[in-house]
Design a protein around this motif. Sequence first.
Motif, PDB file in Angstrom:
ATOM      1  N   PHE A 143      -8.958  37.358 -33.194  1.00 39.43           N
ATOM      2  CA  PHE A 143      -8.403  37.837 -31.930  1.00 39.43           C
ATOM      3  C   PHE A 143      -7.989  36.645 -31.084  1.00 39.43           C
ATOM      4  O   PHE A 143      -8.805  35.797 -30.738  1.00 39.43           O
ATOM      5  N   ILE A 184       5.248  41.615 -32.116  1.00 39.05           N
ATOM      6  CA  ILE A 184       4.480  42.336 -31.109  1.00 39.05           C
ATOM      7  C   ILE A 184       3.037  41.824 -31.174  1.00 39.05           C
ATOM      8  O   ILE A 184       2.376  41.979 -32.194  1.00 39.05           O
ATOM      9  N   GLY A 240       0.982  42.345 -28.214  1.00 41.71           N
ATOM     10  CA  GLY A 240       0.289  43.336 -27.406  1.00 41.71           C
ATOM     11  C   GLY A 240      -0.449  42.763 -26.213  1.00 41.71           C
ATOM     12  O   GLY A 240      -0.357  41.573 -25.904  1.00 41.71           O
ATOM     13  N   ALA A 241      -1.189  43.653 -25.550  1.00 39.67           N
ATOM     14  CA  ALA A 241      -1.850  43.319 -24.284  1.00 39.67           C
ATOM     15  C   ALA A 241      -2.912  42.244 -24.460  1.00 39.67           C
ATOM     16  O   ALA A 241      -3.076  41.382 -23.598  1.00 39.67           O
ATOM     17  N   ASN A 242      -3.663  42.277 -25.560  1.00 40.13           N
ATOM     18  CA  ASN A 242      -4.684  41.247 -25.780  1.00 40.13           C
ATOM     19  C   ASN A 242      -4.733  40.805 -27.247  1.00 40.13           C
ATOM     20  O   ASN A 242      -5.803  40.601 -27.814  1.00 40.13           O
ATOM     21  N   MET A 250      -4.051  42.329 -29.980  1.00 41.45           N
ATOM     22  CA  MET A 250      -4.580  43.287 -30.950  1.00 41.45           C
ATOM     23  C   MET A 250      -3.493  44.129 -31.627  1.00 41.45           C
ATOM     24  O   MET A 250      -3.819  45.013 -32.422  1.00 41.45           O
ATOM     25  N   ALA A 251      -2.221  43.889 -31.305  1.00 41.88           N
ATOM     26  CA  ALA A 251      -1.179  44.746 -31.869  1.00 41.88           C
ATOM     27  C   ALA A 251      -1.145  44.651 -33.390  1.00 41.88           C
ATOM     28  O   ALA A 251      -1.583  43.659 -33.976  1.00 41.88           O
ATOM     29  N   ALA A 265      -1.210  50.095 -33.084  1.00 39.74           N
ATOM     30  CA  ALA A 265       0.016  49.396 -33.472  1.00 39.74           C
ATOM     31  C   ALA A 265       0.604  48.579 -32.319  1.00 39.74           C
ATOM     32  O   ALA A 265       1.038  47.453 -32.518  1.00 39.74           O
ATOM     33  N   ASN A 310      -0.806  48.061 -28.979  1.00 40.09           N
ATOM     34  CA  ASN A 310      -1.755  47.376 -28.068  1.00 40.09           C
ATOM     35  C   ASN A 310      -1.219  47.348 -26.631  1.00 40.09           C
ATOM     36  O   ASN A 310      -0.949  46.292 -26.073  1.00 40.09           O
TER      37      ASN A 310
END
Lengths: 316, 316
Positions: free
Chosen positions: A76, A154, A156-158, A160-161, B253, B255
Amino acid sequence: MSENYCFGVDVGGTTIKLAVLSTKGDILKKWEIPTNKSEQGRYIPQDIHKTIDSAQTELALHKSNVLGIGVGAPGFVDTKTGYIYEAVNIGWKNFDFGKQLANLSGYPVWVDNDANLAALGENWLGAGGGVENLIAVTLGTGVGGGIIANGKIISGANGMAAEIGHMTVIRSGGAACNCGKSGCLETETSATGIVRKAKEVLSEYPSSSLNSFTSITAKDVFQAAADHDEAASKVIASVIDTLGLTIANLAIAINPNKIVIGGGVSKAGVQLLQPLKEAFRTYALTRTAEACTFEIAELGNDAGVIGGAYLVKENL
Amino acid sequence: MSENYCFGVDVGGTTIKLAVLSTKGDILKKWEIPTNKSEQGRYIPQDIHKTIDSAQTELALHKSNVLGIGVGAPGFVDTKTGYIYEAVNIGWKNFDFGKQLANLSGYPVWVDNDANLAALGENWLGAGGGVENLIAVTLGTGVGGGIIANGKIISGANGMAAEIGHMTVIRSGGAACNCGKSGCLETETSATGIVRKAKEVLSEYPSSSLNSFTSITAKDVFQAAADHDEAASKVIASVIDTLGLTIANLAIAINPNKIVIGGGVSKAGVQLLQPLKEAFRTYALTRTAEACTFEIAELGNDAGVIGGAYLVKENL
């Protein structure tokens, strides 16, 4: 104008893979060093710095022609800062990896999840062919993924996408997953999942050739299915149906130009791909299916370092 | 420096909604005209041009301060050219809408799917609050969606991205969907789907209050569930579990930072949202769930025109 270069790094649990590429995509050098996991992997930034420094000297690259370092990590990641929240296989936890490597090397450093970089690598120099929208699925011991939309990975926000191995495919009663949930795509379609599913049904099929194996691999299950073993065929059909359904659902969200299948299980080739495409078409919208093709990944273990180099190129 | 303005247009089956916004997000004027569907909707580009022209005169906007027109259409759109492959409710098929409107108006025109623009609108001035990664789910007669990743709407390879109503949630034996498949999210969680599911179970629950209705709506089913009607409670629980699972899979997918729920069914408010969040957490990865919040959409029918104006702003 002189050519510019990017370093790509792929940190794994056993080895750290590295490569230096021109921005045109020529690989100048590709090598690896062992992963020093002692003291929670704290020496890894300086190991990477040293080996990159040596390579730069060896290749006589001028510092001003090196654009930066792109690193894939199995865990992560805060992609904005290169901070590693956790990478269990390495031992990193709350580790300011990106900042340390940037300070040591003097180069800008970008860090992302290793599966995401593999997707970028495949899209740059492999099976993706530089499309704007791509879904990469890696079927190995686990199931990983990378998603490119509008030409960008992508995260993602943290960070994790695209953790697509943990999409729930069995609502209740599915096998327990390492993530703490159950019925994840990974438990049903990874190499490990295929073996588990085969073992689960074998008692119902006493004549199955798989009963003679002391230890079954996913490859054995595919081979037995190719040889018309009923148990193996049933397992492979179920795995491929689940995979087709999940990829179709993902494709309905992302509308990719290409779907790239990699990892050890993808070595089954057409035995996997042909029924997978059929299952996909069953569950996908017609216009979604028309817009995309399936490909087997081409870069193997090099996808990560190539994606790392691309991450640098893309961010500059 | 004088302020600049963008027109947003939302073409629906009955009315065409329009608005003019400053790039700061102030709405100067909001109005609608009827949708002229005669001759497969061929007069719509000039209707839009005329009403925009009048509004511009009325508001005394200088042409050089108008940046362009962003249009949402209910159908399949080539977002690069504004070409409409098909918009069944309007009558358009293979219609060069974007080019016609650009030629008539003299302004640059961008076109996207209406659900995508609603997501952009909510993220600009509504419940999204300008996050980088957002999933919008519209629960109405059908189920629509819009996905923002890396700050941009995902349109996909051929404008089909985020058609989340057609993700398969029942692998076999699900209800037939308008798309030609079966077991789609839309058949299970739209207002229409909720009513169908209620009707399917009513014979098993002769004492259900819903048996006294001559015509049931989704709102009735929610109300009966709130009043502890067993049949209605069972249906709503099943709908919310399916929705939570599907949104969790999407979130794994993408996040997202935010998940915005809109459409008529979202008026159930906390009766929907509270159990939906629980179901979501059951099926999502912990770190994915931690990164995002659920919100009810705020802009209602204005989301589309606001998103249209944003599309112009974003592309310039």
